[in-house]
Design an enzyme around this catalytic site. Sequence first.
Site, short mmCIF file in Angstrom:
data_model
loop_
_atom_site.label_atom_id
_atom_site.label_comp_id
_atom_site.label_asym_id
_atom_site.label_seq_id
_atom_site.Cartn_x
_atom_site.Cartn_y
_atom_site.Cartn_z
CG HIS A 97 -2.50 1.22 1.63
ND1 HIS A 97 -2.81 1.25 0.05
CD2 HIS A 97 -1.91 1.84 1.94
CE1 HIS A 97 -3.75 2.13 0.20
NE2 HIS A 97 -3.45 3.07 1.66
O1 LIG Z 1 -9.70 3.82 4.21
C1 LIG Z 1 -9.32 3.79 3.25
O2 LIG Z 1 -10.21 4.13 1.98
C2 LIG Z 1 -7.52 5.04 3.00
C3 LIG Z 1 -7.32 4.29 3.68
C4 LIG Z 1 -5.93 4.63 3.98
O3 LIG Z 1 -5.66 6.01 4.11
C5 LIG Z 1 -4.29 4.19 4.43
C6 LIG Z 1 -3.16 4.74 4.95
C7 LIG Z 1 -2.22 4.77 5.78
C8 LIG Z 1 -1.03 5.27 5.95
O4 LIG Z 1 -0.73 6.00 4.82
C9 LIG Z 1 0.20 5.12 6.88
O5 LIG Z 1 1.04 6.19 6.80
O6 LIG Z 1 -0.52 4.54 7.96
#
Ligand SMILES: O=C(O)/C=C/C(=O)/C=C/C=C(\O)C(=O)O
Length: 288
Positions: free
Chosen positions: A268
Amino acid sequence: MTTAQTLSEAATSRFVCIEEGDLALQLHYNDCGAGAETLVMLHGSGPGASGWANFNRNVEPMVAAGYRVILMDCPGWSKSDPIVCTGSRSDLNARALKGLLDAIGIDRAHLIGNSMGGHSAVAFALANPERVGKLVLMGGGTGGASPFAPMPTEGIKLLQGLYREPTIDNLKKMMNVFVYDTGDLTEELFQTRLDNMLSRRDHLENFVESLAANPKQFPDFGLRLAEIKAQTLIVWGSNDRFVPMDTGLRLLAGLPNAELHVFNRCGHWAQWEHADRFNRLVLDFLRH
Ligand SMILES: O=C(O)/C=C/C(=O)/C=C/C=C(\O)C(=O)O
């Protein structure tokens, strides 16, 4: 002073005050380099996330290429003010970004959004099309669900669990799903991230409260993507266990002027896991 010193988090750390409804919100951001064109980088929603934590492998090459780089910490993260979001967090972040750009006199910028940052970049482009140059969306953008993967995904469940119980073990469980190759996840990175998280328990508590008030923090923009005329580079990890790659295909199908690049053996955090290749890809996209 060396480039590393001028481009440190401390040397580029800035604050600005914006209005959000009847709230006066202090936003933290990092202002790096100088140039005729500005790149804004928008981080994801994980606990302890920040612009610097998400993009520290991407800033220097962009500055060296002659861009001014702005890393905004969204309301509710890092050194920005706390907030409970009972509506669309994508639109809240987009309004905060508009307030920041207005305050520092930037009329137009390219946006690079990671995950929640991608959803927020799309929200900003829908609300302020004339202020967007090009878009780079990594692991996010529609805000919508995957038509194929069980939702919430395993990664999002771990992320939400970490907000509720911020321990080093839960952080490691999340990060080990977050990236494809865990070899780069050092004890120092874990500790820095844990320290960031625990230094702002108000952010952790507010995120949990926000989710309880509105489990759909990121609305599905799928039906409005055709409004976005900006040239868009979509980037995904084939092994993304937080926001599945098929939602990237929805973006490709919906955005009139988009292309998709998929990194294999990538989770991710494409901009971190494949930083050199990602930076070259983005710089080439911005230049042509
Ligand atoms: O739930 C969603 O659609 C988005 C999830 C996020 O934005 C997760 C991102 C996490 C990071 O970038 C991090 O650094 O923990």
